[in-house]
Design an enzyme around this catalytic site. Sequence first.
Site, PDB file in Angstrom:
ATOM      1  N   ASP A 179       0.869  -1.170   0.174  1.00  0.00           N
ATOM      2  CA  ASP A 179       0.011  -0.090   0.151  1.00  0.00           C
ATOM      3  C   ASP A 179       0.846   1.293  -0.008  1.00  0.00           C
ATOM      4  OD1 ASP A 179      -2.935   0.429  -0.048  1.00  0.00           O
ATOM      5  OD2 ASP A 179      -2.499   1.762   1.644  1.00  0.00           O
ATOM      6  N   ARG A 207      -9.874   5.942 -14.695  1.00  0.00           N
ATOM      7  CA  ARG A 207     -10.620   5.192 -13.813  1.00  0.00           C
ATOM      8  C   ARG A 207      -9.609   5.351 -12.693  1.00  0.00           C
ATOM      9  NH1 ARG A 207      -9.895  -0.159 -11.964  1.00  0.00           N
ATOM     10  NH2 ARG A 207     -11.951  -0.993 -10.922  1.00  0.00           N
ATOM     11  N   ASP A 209      -8.423   3.231  -9.891  1.00  0.00           N
ATOM     12  CA  ASP A 209      -8.794   1.732  -9.292  1.00  0.00           C
ATOM     13  C   ASP A 209      -8.426   1.911  -7.929  1.00  0.00           C
ATOM     14  OD1 ASP A 209      -8.441  -1.281  -9.452  1.00  0.00           O
ATOM     15  OD2 ASP A 209      -6.666  -0.767  -8.359  1.00  0.00           O
ATOM     16  N   GLU A 245     -13.250   4.202  -8.636  1.00  0.00           N
ATOM     17  CA  GLU A 245     -13.915   2.995  -8.077  1.00  0.00           C
ATOM     18  C   GLU A 245     -13.941   2.624  -6.871  1.00  0.00           C
ATOM     19  OE1 GLU A 245     -13.258  -1.973  -7.769  1.00  0.00           O
ATOM     20  OE2 GLU A 245     -11.636  -0.426  -7.450  1.00  0.00           O
ATOM     21  N   ASN A 310     -18.863  -5.333 -14.808  1.00  0.00           N
ATOM     22  CA  ASN A 310     -17.529  -4.895 -15.060  1.00  0.00           C
ATOM     23  C   ASN A 310     -16.513  -6.294 -14.721  1.00  0.00           C
ATOM     24  OD1 ASN A 310     -16.717  -5.483 -12.453  1.00  0.00           O
ATOM     25  ND2 ASN A 310     -15.890  -3.511 -11.871  1.00  0.00           N
TER      26      ASN A 310
HETATM   27  C1  QV4 Z   1      -2.413 -13.548  -2.261  1.00  0.00           C
HETATM   28  C2  QV4 Z   1      -3.403 -13.823  -0.836  1.00  0.00           C
HETATM   29  C3  QV4 Z   1      -3.299 -12.602   0.127  1.00  0.00           C
HETATM   30  C4  QV4 Z   1      -1.683 -12.467   0.532  1.00  0.00           C
HETATM   31  C5  QV4 Z   1      -0.811 -12.199  -0.636  1.00  0.00           C
HETATM   32  C6  QV4 Z   1       0.442 -12.086  -0.522  1.00  0.00           C
HETATM   33  O1  QV4 Z   1      -4.806 -14.177  -1.345  1.00  0.00           O
HETATM   34  O2  QV4 Z   1      -4.116 -13.169   1.261  1.00  0.00           O
HETATM   35  O3  QV4 Z   1      -1.822 -11.400   1.464  1.00  0.00           O
HETATM   36  O4  QV4 Z   1      -1.290 -13.160  -1.795  1.00  0.00           O
HETATM   37  O5  QV4 Z   1       1.264 -11.427  -1.603  1.00  0.00           O
HETATM   38  C7  QV4 Z   1      -4.355 -11.183  -6.562  1.00  0.00           C
HETATM   39  C8  QV4 Z   1      -4.646 -12.521  -6.101  1.00  0.00           C
HETATM   40  C9  QV4 Z   1      -4.704 -12.710  -4.577  1.00  0.00           C
HETATM   41  C10 QV4 Z   1      -3.335 -12.262  -4.028  1.00  0.00           C
HETATM   42  C11 QV4 Z   1      -2.971 -10.856  -4.789  1.00  0.00           C
HETATM   43  C12 QV4 Z   1      -1.547 -10.316  -4.312  1.00  0.00           C
HETATM   44  O6  QV4 Z   1      -6.160 -12.875  -6.381  1.00  0.00           O
HETATM   45  O7  QV4 Z   1      -4.896 -13.969  -4.293  1.00  0.00           O
HETATM   46  O8  QV4 Z   1      -3.011 -12.389  -2.788  1.00  0.00           O
HETATM   47  O9  QV4 Z   1      -3.368 -10.921  -6.127  1.00  0.00           O
HETATM   48  O10 QV4 Z   1      -0.678 -11.129  -4.966  1.00  0.00           O
HETATM   49  C13 QV4 Z   1      -7.632  -7.652  -8.990  1.00  0.00           C
HETATM   50  C14 QV4 Z   1      -8.192  -9.013  -8.435  1.00  0.00           C
HETATM   51  C15 QV4 Z   1      -7.688  -9.366  -7.278  1.00  0.00           C
HETATM   52  C16 QV4 Z   1      -6.077  -9.524  -7.450  1.00  0.00           C
HETATM   53  C17 QV4 Z   1      -5.542  -8.198  -7.599  1.00  0.00           C
HETATM   54  C18 QV4 Z   1      -4.186  -7.892  -7.884  1.00  0.00           C
HETATM   55  O11 QV4 Z   1      -9.465  -8.726  -8.499  1.00  0.00           O
HETATM   56  O12 QV4 Z   1      -7.973 -10.921  -6.800  1.00  0.00           O
HETATM   57  O13 QV4 Z   1      -5.433 -10.167  -6.287  1.00  0.00           O
HETATM   58  O14 QV4 Z   1      -6.171  -7.944  -9.089  1.00  0.00           O
HETATM   59  O15 QV4 Z   1      -3.525  -8.980  -8.896  1.00  0.00           O
HETATM   60  C19 QV4 Z   1     -12.314  -4.767  -3.040  1.00  0.00           C
HETATM   61  C20 QV4 Z   1     -11.927  -3.398  -3.651  1.00  0.00           C
HETATM   62  C21 QV4 Z   1     -11.837  -2.976  -5.267  1.00  0.00           C
HETATM   63  C22 QV4 Z   1     -11.266  -4.220  -5.820  1.00  0.00           C
HETATM   64  C23 QV4 Z   1     -11.921  -5.468  -5.786  1.00  0.00           C
HETATM   65  C24 QV4 Z   1     -11.566  -6.652  -6.347  1.00  0.00           C
HETATM   66  O16 QV4 Z   1     -12.501  -2.517  -2.749  1.00  0.00           O
HETATM   67  O17 QV4 Z   1     -11.043  -2.045  -5.073  1.00  0.00           O
HETATM   68  O18 QV4 Z   1     -11.946  -5.756  -4.497  1.00  0.00           O
HETATM   69  N1  QV4 Z   1     -11.368  -3.889  -7.263  1.00  0.00           N
HETATM   70  C25 QV4 Z   1     -10.158  -3.106  -7.973  1.00  0.00           C
HETATM   71  C26 QV4 Z   1      -9.988  -3.701  -9.615  1.00  0.00           C
HETATM   72  C27 QV4 Z   1      -9.439  -5.414  -9.410  1.00  0.00           C
HETATM   73  C28 QV4 Z   1      -8.059  -5.179  -8.715  1.00  0.00           C
HETATM   74  C29 QV4 Z   1      -7.852  -4.291  -7.663  1.00  0.00           C
HETATM   75  C30 QV4 Z   1      -8.959  -3.459  -7.386  1.00  0.00           C
HETATM   76  C31 QV4 Z   1      -6.653  -4.241  -7.131  1.00  0.00           C
HETATM   77  O19 QV4 Z   1     -10.870  -3.870 -10.190  1.00  0.00           O
HETATM   78  O20 QV4 Z   1      -9.591  -5.976 -10.715  1.00  0.00           O
HETATM   79  O21 QV4 Z   1      -8.047  -6.668  -7.979  1.00  0.00           O
HETATM   80  O22 QV4 Z   1      -6.003  -3.618  -7.812  1.00  0.00           O
HETATM   81  O23 QV4 Z   1     -13.802  -4.619  -3.392  1.00  0.00           O
HETATM   82 CA    CA Z   2      -4.316   2.366   0.636  1.00  0.00          CA
END
Ligand code: QV4
Ligand code: CA
Length: 508
Positions: A179, A207, A209, A245, A310
Amino acid sequence: MKFVLLLSLIGFCWAQYDPHTSDGRTAIVHLFEWRWVDIAKECERYLGPKGFGGVQVSPPNENVVVNNPSRPWWERYQPISYKICTRSGNEDEFRDMVTRCNNVGVRIYVDAVINHMCGSGNPAGTSSTCGSYLNPNNREFPAVPYSAWDFNDNKCNGEINNYNDAYQVRNCRLSGLLDLALEKDYVRTKVADYMNHLIDIGVAGFRLDAAKHMWPGDIKAVLDKLHNLNTKWFSQGSRPFIFQEVIDLGGEAIKGSEYFGNGRVTEFKFGAKLGTVIRKWNGEKMSYLKNWGEGWGMVPSDRALVFVDNHDNQRGHGAGGSSILTFWDARMYKMAVGFMLAHPYGFTRVMSSYRWNRNFQNGKDQNDWIGPPNNNGVTKEVTINPDTTCGNDWVCEHRWRQIRNMVAFRNVVNGQPFANWWDNNSNQVAFGRGNRGFIVFNNDDWALSETLQTGLPAGTYCDVISGDKVDGNCTGLRVNVGSDGKAHFSISNSAEDPFIAIHADSKL
Ligand code: QV4
Ligand code: CA
């Protein structure tokens, strides 16, 4: 006094709530995971001519390369640097796309991932789309550069666990993603430099994110550093369009309204509730849509960015849940998108997806990670079939006749009031937009046969759902509007698409 009025008018039109589309275009399309070379072509051969206002593109900056699973779509939400260098293309290709799209009146909106860098668990090395070094464990991203000082570990060094705690949501890690300390001027400057680079190239907005995971004041400080839009295509003093978002379905600490000062917000209630209505779940009926919009607890129309689905909630990520309609439920999906594009509420975004092999186990798609159609990780070209649909597993919902023609409908009725609502107290509804357009839906299990006031001038109109107006003829149903503005509509409940739409430009 006059001067103040003029200033506030300018403030509205040039400000961050205005998408800066050309010639009254009213909808954008998210070309999820498309390559820049394909988007450039699509602008010229399709989006420009068909009246689309712009494209939301996938994050253009360098991201981590994830090999397990193999190149998931979500690796693009794990930034490594702000170099324009991803599997969608390099900076030259990005510039060429922006120029060519702008030149045919189609704007580019960038998905800006600025809340975080990659996940803490990625190994040190050069597994990144441009080969930049990363060492997440040491918080080192030398290609920016960011180091340990630039992250929020001193405030929180773990996951977000409690969405009722705004401090956690904004200072802890979303899915383990490192973060950024956006209260630091250094970080704000790096982020703003990246966004300004894109603005100078000619993008129209962003957008933001994961905006919910950033403090509204930190976002504002970044936005205050942004340049005006490129005057090659935009009027002097234009501010970048901003949509944030923020998933706010109610019941959490953070409200979408906290972000209105920065720009629009994504209204996630829109797709979740519209899906529930069209599916007729929980006793919902289309007749209840009479006061759709603010009347349903959504944010003010001029602050809303709306969509049926989306890239997250079409595959079970993000929010919305099982009611969300997608291309997999094509018949209901077309009705939902048709309703969205006909209704005056919000600024609209159409989704354009790729197909993947779903594999549900206990209700969860085990393949929700699968990336775009590719050969060994290289994204496939978007090919165009003779019937104008897309090949190579690109779904191209925006090219479906019903959706493409409703984008045109929205442009034709732009600025016209919501009018002539009719319903049967069940799932047959109709409404118009001033004297420019009219739409009728039959989502009941029985036929619709009604004479309705359309508000349109007398004449014969072509239904743009079942066909197209081509050289003055109609390839679909014809609707005769009398001199009293009334027309008779018949829609079978088993029709391929149980809705009819006519507008000023579909008059024969
Ligand atoms: C994993 C473990 C964690 C651990 C971590 C350690 O699960 O517990 O702490 O490893 O490194 C992916 C994997 C996830 C992984 C993570 C980090 O799915 O398992 O953690 O990467 O390596 C997208 C996907 C996520 C993905 C992320 C980054 O949806 O699954 O995580 O990209 O690759 C909330 C938010 C909202 C968000 C939504 C999905 O409020 O903001 O969840 N939406 C936006 C985007 C979305 C994106 C992100 C935010 C992050 O639209 O596409 O997440 O940028 O509601
Ligand atoms: Ca933050």
